[in-house]
Write an enzyme that holds these catalytic residues in place. Structure first.
Site, PDB file in Angstrom:
ATOM      1  N   SER A   1      -1.707  33.235  18.265  1.00 33.41           N
ATOM      2  CA  SER A   1      -0.340  33.543  18.670  1.00 33.41           C
ATOM      3  C   SER A   1       0.007  35.017  18.423  1.00 33.41           C
ATOM      4  O   SER A   1      -0.665  35.885  18.965  1.00 33.41           O
ATOM      5  CB  SER A   1       0.607  32.601  17.947  1.00 33.41           C
ATOM      6  OG  SER A   1       1.690  32.325  18.761  1.00 33.41           O
TER       7      SER A   1
ATOM      8  N   LYS B   1      -2.221  38.279  19.562  1.00 35.84           N
ATOM      9  CA  LYS B   1      -1.861  39.568  20.177  1.00 35.84           C
ATOM     10  C   LYS B   1      -2.536  40.669  19.344  1.00 35.84           C
ATOM     11  O   LYS B   1      -3.106  41.624  19.872  1.00 35.84           O
ATOM     12  CB  LYS B   1      -0.337  39.759  20.179  1.00 35.84           C
ATOM     13  CG  LYS B   1       0.470  38.590  20.787  1.00 35.84           C
ATOM     14  CD  LYS B   1       1.975  38.854  20.764  1.00 35.84           C
ATOM     15  CE  LYS B   1       2.883  37.624  20.746  1.00 35.84           C
ATOM     16  NZ  LYS B   1       2.834  36.689  21.811  1.00 35.84           N
TER      17      LYS B   1
ATOM     18  N   TRP C   1       4.503  28.154  27.294  1.00 31.97           N
ATOM     19  CA  TRP C   1       5.193  29.362  26.804  1.00 31.97           C
ATOM     20  C   TRP C   1       4.227  30.557  26.790  1.00 31.97           C
ATOM     21  O   TRP C   1       4.612  31.687  27.012  1.00 31.97           O
ATOM     22  CB  TRP C   1       5.716  29.059  25.394  1.00 31.97           C
ATOM     23  CG  TRP C   1       6.580  30.106  24.755  1.00 31.97           C
ATOM     24  CD1 TRP C   1       6.330  30.763  23.589  1.00 31.97           C
ATOM     25  CD2 TRP C   1       7.860  30.594  25.198  1.00 31.97           C
ATOM     26  NE1 TRP C   1       7.352  31.632  23.287  1.00 31.97           N
ATOM     27  CE2 TRP C   1       8.301  31.546  24.263  1.00 31.97           C
ATOM     28  CE3 TRP C   1       8.659  30.320  26.322  1.00 31.97           C
ATOM     29  CZ2 TRP C   1       9.520  32.226  24.398  1.00 31.97           C
ATOM     30  CZ3 TRP C   1       9.868  31.009  26.453  1.00 31.97           C
ATOM     31  CH2 TRP C   1      10.273  31.935  25.494  1.00 31.97           C
TER      32      TRP C   1
ATOM     33  N   HIS D   1       0.722  24.118  20.922  1.00 30.89           N
ATOM     34  CA  HIS D   1       0.527  25.421  20.289  1.00 30.89           C
ATOM     35  C   HIS D   1       0.091  25.252  18.829  1.00 30.89           C
ATOM     36  O   HIS D   1       0.902  24.870  17.977  1.00 30.89           O
ATOM     37  CB  HIS D   1       1.865  26.162  20.354  1.00 30.89           C
ATOM     38  CG  HIS D   1       1.790  27.597  19.982  1.00 30.89           C
ATOM     39  ND1 HIS D   1       1.229  28.545  20.792  1.00 30.89           N
ATOM     40  CD2 HIS D   1       2.212  28.258  18.879  1.00 30.89           C
ATOM     41  CE1 HIS D   1       1.329  29.733  20.213  1.00 30.89           C
ATOM     42  NE2 HIS D   1       1.907  29.581  19.045  1.00 30.89           N
TER      43      HIS D   1
END
Ligand code: GCU
Length: 413
Positions: free
Chosen positions: A252, A256, A343, A393
């Site tokens: 997540s 990044k 998402w 997630h």
């Protein structure tokens, strides 16, 4: 011919760049370009035609652009001393050695604690996964000696009281990192609590930021990536670790971070940004899931002030996330996702890989090697890899299974 003025304007900007003036145009002056950009076209519109141009001009240009318009500047390389804090040579029933080391940069009241677990009894040095964790090293293993973080921590993580981690969180994230499976497959893992580097709050200061130059335009994600790089400094010199087999992983927001860290450090052999979504592996120009505006509004500290200027119109960005993948080329990168995690825009992420593929092939290696995503739970293990499993997630054992298969294939196991 709509933007014929643009290259001219750029050359004027570059004229001033050498004299300390602004090196790049204001966001509002950049042309709107709806599709994912071609990484092999320079900012001034010229085409990259040789590998030298890629290595010497375009790749450095992309690195500078990402820092200027999005992630801010990565802090400078810093030296540190390594202190062994705790070592258990018989961890996991004797299968592994667990050590906690502290990287001491000489800042008052600051220590970057790294948990390193490596398989025992291997003749050859082993590959190593490295990445930040969300809740503290103590949450990943059930070992009473692993230190509880003293830095700022989110209140909604297990056992957190008054923004401090407590004993209660110990071992609660063991099935997120699945260390034993990785040990059994012959890899080491090095992880650190992200808050030791940056507290992940717009309104809280801690970690290394108070020790950086005040005028440094940096961000949480750039600082976390810097933290990964300092641990890589240690790993490449650490006996028992193969410096050519370092795999950067993160989930997540830490995904990044993993992609940025991989792009900016060639010592990292493979990047595995997991469910990294907007600001990571999903296209900024995407229309599914989180938007640039939403991420800028909710997490202003992840990106710099320039990036906010693209909230209204991300099509003006002079790059997209396929360019960040392109910086990693020719190294393997795996995007992994969960089916219900829309998402993070898994389908858009596949398009990002497609739009990075040209650079891999330009450099003479395999890229994505597929025009459609693989079936659910099936790993596409090309150099640009892709994986989607059922569910939500999170990071779990099945994800790690795919990470390990991908690493095995590309590290020659
Ligand atoms: C939020 C945010 C995502 C991020 C995620 C996480 O959902 O919108 O961009 O990836 O938090 O880091 O868990």
């Amino acid at each position: 011919m709509k933007h014929a003025w643009f290259p001219l304007m750029l050359s004027l900007f570059s004229l001033f760049a050498g004299r300390g003036g602004a090196a790049y145009p204001e966001a509002k002056d950049l042309p709107s370009k709806p599709g994912l950009p071609d990484p092999l076209v320079m900012l001034d519109g010229s085409k990259v035609s040789t590998k030298e141009q890629w290595a010497e001009k375009r790749r450095p240009e992309l690195k500078a652009l990402f820092q200027h318009y999005m992630y801010g500047t990565l802090p400078p390389v810093m030296k540190f001393q390594v202190k062994s804090l705790h070592k258990d040579e018989k961890a996991f029933g004797g299968k592994a050695t667990l050590e906690e080391v502290g990287l001491d940069f000489g800042f008052p009241d600051h220590l970057l604690r790294v948990l390193i677990v490596s398989p025992n009894g291997r003749k050859e040095p082993v590959g190593c996964f490295v990445g930040p964790n969300f809740c503290g090293n103590h949450a990943i293993v059930d070992d009473p000696k692993v230190a509880v973080p003293t830095s700022w921590i989110y209140p909604n993580y297990p056992g957190v009281k008054n923004n401090k981690a407590t004993e209660e969180g110990r071992g609660k994230q063991a099935d997120v990192w699945n260390l034993e499976q990785t040990i059994d497959r012959g890899y080491a893992v090095a992880t650190f609590y992200a808050g030791d580097i940056d507290p992940d709050r717009a309104d809280a200061r801690g970690g290394i930021r108070p020790h950086l130059p005040k005028d440094l335009d940096t961000t949480s994600i750039a600082c976390w990536a810097w933290g990964v790089h300092r641990i890589v400094d240690h790993l490449v010199a650490r006996p028992g670790i193969d410096p050519k087999k370092i795999v950067c992983v993160g989930h997540s927001r830490m995904g990044k971070t993993a992609l940025l860290a991989t792009a900016f450090d060639d010592r990292i052999a493979i990047g595995i940004p997991h469910q990294a979504g907007c600001g990571g592996t999903a296209p900024s120009r995407g229309t599914v899931g989180e938007s640039v505006k939403q991420i800028n509004d909710r997490f202003p500290h992840w990106f710099n002030a320039e990036f906010k200027k693209f909230s209204a119109d991300p099509t003006r960005l002079p790059f997209d996330q396929n360019d960040l993948v392109a910086i990693c080329a020719p190294r393997p990168v795996l995007f992994s996702n969960a089916q219900e995690d829309t998402w993070a825009n898994p389908n858009g992420q596949f398009e990002v890989l497609k739009a990075a593929d040209s650079v891999y092939r330009f450099l003479g290696v395999e890229g994505l090697g597929a025009s459609e995503p693989p079936p659910i739970s099936k790993l596409l293990s090309s150099r640009l890899g892709y994986f989607v499993r059922p569910g939500k997630h999170s990071m779990n054992k099945e994800d790690w299974g795919a990470f390990l298969d991908f690493a095995d294939k590309h590290l020659g196991k």
